[in-house]
Design an enzyme around this catalytic site. Structure first.
Site, short mmCIF file in Angstrom:
data_model
loop_
_atom_site.label_atom_id
_atom_site.label_comp_id
_atom_site.label_asym_id
_atom_site.label_seq_id
_atom_site.Cartn_x
_atom_site.Cartn_y
_atom_site.Cartn_z
N MET A 1 -12.60 55.87 44.18
CA MET A 1 -12.07 56.22 42.86
C MET A 1 -11.06 55.17 42.39
O MET A 1 -11.00 54.85 41.20
CB MET A 1 -11.42 57.61 42.88
CG MET A 1 -12.39 58.76 43.12
SD MET A 1 -13.96 58.67 42.19
CE MET A 1 -13.38 58.59 40.50
N CYS B 1 -7.86 63.88 42.96
CA CYS B 1 -7.71 62.74 43.88
C CYS B 1 -6.43 62.86 44.69
O CYS B 1 -5.40 63.27 44.17
CB CYS B 1 -7.59 61.44 43.07
SG CYS B 1 -9.07 60.46 43.06
N ASP C 1 -9.74 46.26 24.37
CA ASP C 1 -8.55 46.30 23.51
C ASP C 1 -8.22 44.92 22.95
O ASP C 1 -7.91 44.79 21.76
CB ASP C 1 -7.36 46.83 24.33
CG ASP C 1 -6.07 46.91 23.52
OD1 ASP C 1 -6.11 47.44 22.39
OD2 ASP C 1 -5.02 46.47 24.02
#
Lengths: 163, 163, 163, 163, 163, 163
Positions: free
Chosen positions: A115, A78, A130
């Protein structure tokens, strides 16, 4: 007519960061979607924790925004980009089975920001995982895809609905 | 009996990095799965590009390994961990509709490594997306979940098959 | 007339990186001040250590410069910026009670560099604290504020003297 | 008796990361304080924005926690540490003139965590500055100091009250 | 006529990030060379490992590309740059004593990309060292220099052959 | 007897971070050497700039120390390590043709610190290149190798002198 080929590999099949130096700066936007599936009780805990002053959704939004800025560090080929804005939205899905994530990123530059949007959505989902993993281990992250992209030579893309 | 609550929020609902200073170091392992769905032609390009010397799968493997080491930078409330090993495996799925990703992470420490394994799988998938996006925009990343976890006080977890 | 509101929150109160894609690139500068207060003996050690070849002030200057480049990684809603220059100056204050820090940052871009200058000043101060903490624990960092800002639509700002 | 000297410089005055390889791992804690001063109207906006679902304080808390994990990247001679917990608390000060910040960090390791606590407090303050700067430019960050430290050979430190 | 001086130090000898805000954006390129010397058997192992699907050269190429993007984080006085492309090529040297590394970097910006190319070559070499160190400890990295540079006010540079 | 193979590749030739979870923590040290070659006039400028208060050598030392802490971010298959100390020394070489760099790193952990020492030496050399490149473009970095390594199962290594 030439066959399609992977733009990030050179003729020898070696990874390269493709040359964008001849591409003009244009205003670009990408929107990505993601989803995390969980039990109704886990979802209930998140929504309760998001009640006045609870940080659970804020933490995921901020993690997604910060991750968008780290995209070029994470994805080897990227290009680094000067991001103009990032917005991450979280909402319970219609079925009550999880959280829908929408990440919208804008830039003015020579390459698109799909992206960055996909990375923001993925990291927001990982952050929710999480924070809920002590309660449920079976959660699943999915449905990560681009829903809209505009700007640049390749024109506007909108994902077919239902796909 | 107390109700379950989100361990990453204090009594006021504020995000905290939970205190693991009283937990002993133990050997721990986590394995996560991920998937990226794509058209058969896109998959064919990847597999062709992975032919002798092609870097496409290697790039995704390495991106996943490096991302595992960045987990505590990406996920706000994750503890930094001395990772002992990371392995990322990529294989075409049985249906020929995409790539299956398996990430296995080990550590000796006071907390588990599910987030590291999930992050490795997610970033490997994002890297495949990046390298194929010029060919197909409709790819979708999904099925990101923990399939195995061992070590620590909470014992061994294996995801029910078929779930 | 609308009431002032925090630009980094959307209408729902959610954190966003504000959209600067419509703002033109202009040359911008910001200067921030900081201070670290310490005992005269600690200050004496620093100034002695800064004597020929001593690295103490150089370390703080370099830490400040490098931190300016990390601002968008540290401050969640800051835009990444192509910094044109950074200068960090350190000098004993007039009262002999500590070190004055001045950080000057320039860019050509759509947003200002106050946060970069403030971050440089803060991290230079933290670095001085780190290097002197074995000698004195009572040091205090303060007076971190913007003293000058120019460029962009909001015009030039100079902090009122004495404030 | 030897004169005190700066532990981060060698005999030639050169910066070094001091050797802690002979120091045992012990449980350690540090608490740091910081403050950001602002006009009553700015403070009012923050407190209003922190109302149900507003992200302003959550963003600063998370920025502080994430910065604690970046301390060794920011402060040149700091040792990397496996942080066991971080907590950042924000509250309006008694005089109604700003926000008090308290950062508490724990580790089990060979060196203390004052720098991690001070860095968390500083970056939480910088993040508040960033989110309020469109409303007020005259804010000032100050009072950044250690208020408590325990663990390790140097024993417990508590800052004299009123200092 | 003034004597040459180091541009990264101010009149007082203090490190500064030099001001490029008055320099126009131009297209720039730099190519750097590096080399790692090793025994013939070690080289044989690398070349065998690079056979179909072996990741050894791919890992070094990707490490070099990713390091180019980290240059401004590593080199204190380097300006952050929007890199347009990076390519890292690896080939056995003519004498069969090691691997030649060539890194080519392009940007459109106000400063050159020599440091990015040199950093890419250096980190690719370090990565090869890492992967072979269990087999040979005597490897040596060398010959790291700029072989070509173009764009910007200082014009084109080509290293004298044989130098 | 098995043939030597590259430890960072699995049986399929895929890159892996090798598993060190069964290895005990031991005290380890590594020392690496590097060199940057330059014209006598360039060397003279550095040494003059290093005169009282000049930051040129301090900047390179600090860059090397900070880079040692970033090794696991740069080298894809390196394990993250809790570094106990880093020292980077710079001195003109005997021939007056450049600067010799020595980097010494210590840790207590399951793997060695050669890569950290080599990375510190490399980045210190790159930083010197950066600061002198406006004066000389023909500088060359070389002689980067391990000169000493101790601790761990593989025992002590000292590079043969003259090699």
């Amino acid at each position: 007519m030439t066959a399609p080929r992977l733009s990030h590999l050179d003729a020898a099949g070696h990874a390269v960061m493709v040359d964008v130096s001849a591409k003009p700066d244009t205003r670009r936007e990408a929107v990505a979607h993601g989803h995390i599936k969980m039990r109704a009780e886990t979802l209930g805990l998140i929504l309760a924790a998001a009640m006045p002053k609870g940080d659970v959704l804020a933490t995921a939004r901020i993690a997604g925004i910060m991750a968008a800025k780290k995209t070029a560090e994470l994805i080897p080929l990227c290009h680094p980009l000067a991001i103009s804005s990032v917005k991450v939205e979280l909402a319970p899905d219609r079925a009550g089975e999880g959280i829908d994530i929408t990440a919208r990123v804008r830039t003015t530059g020579p390459t698109g920001v799909e992206m960055e949007a996909l990375t923001a959505a993925s990291v927001a989902a990982l952050t929710l995982y999480d924070m809920c993993k002590a309660v449920e281990r079976d959660m699943e992250i999915g449905q990560i895809h681009v829903i809209h992209k505009s700007g640049g030579a390749s024109g506007t893309y909108d994902r077919a609905s239902g796909s």
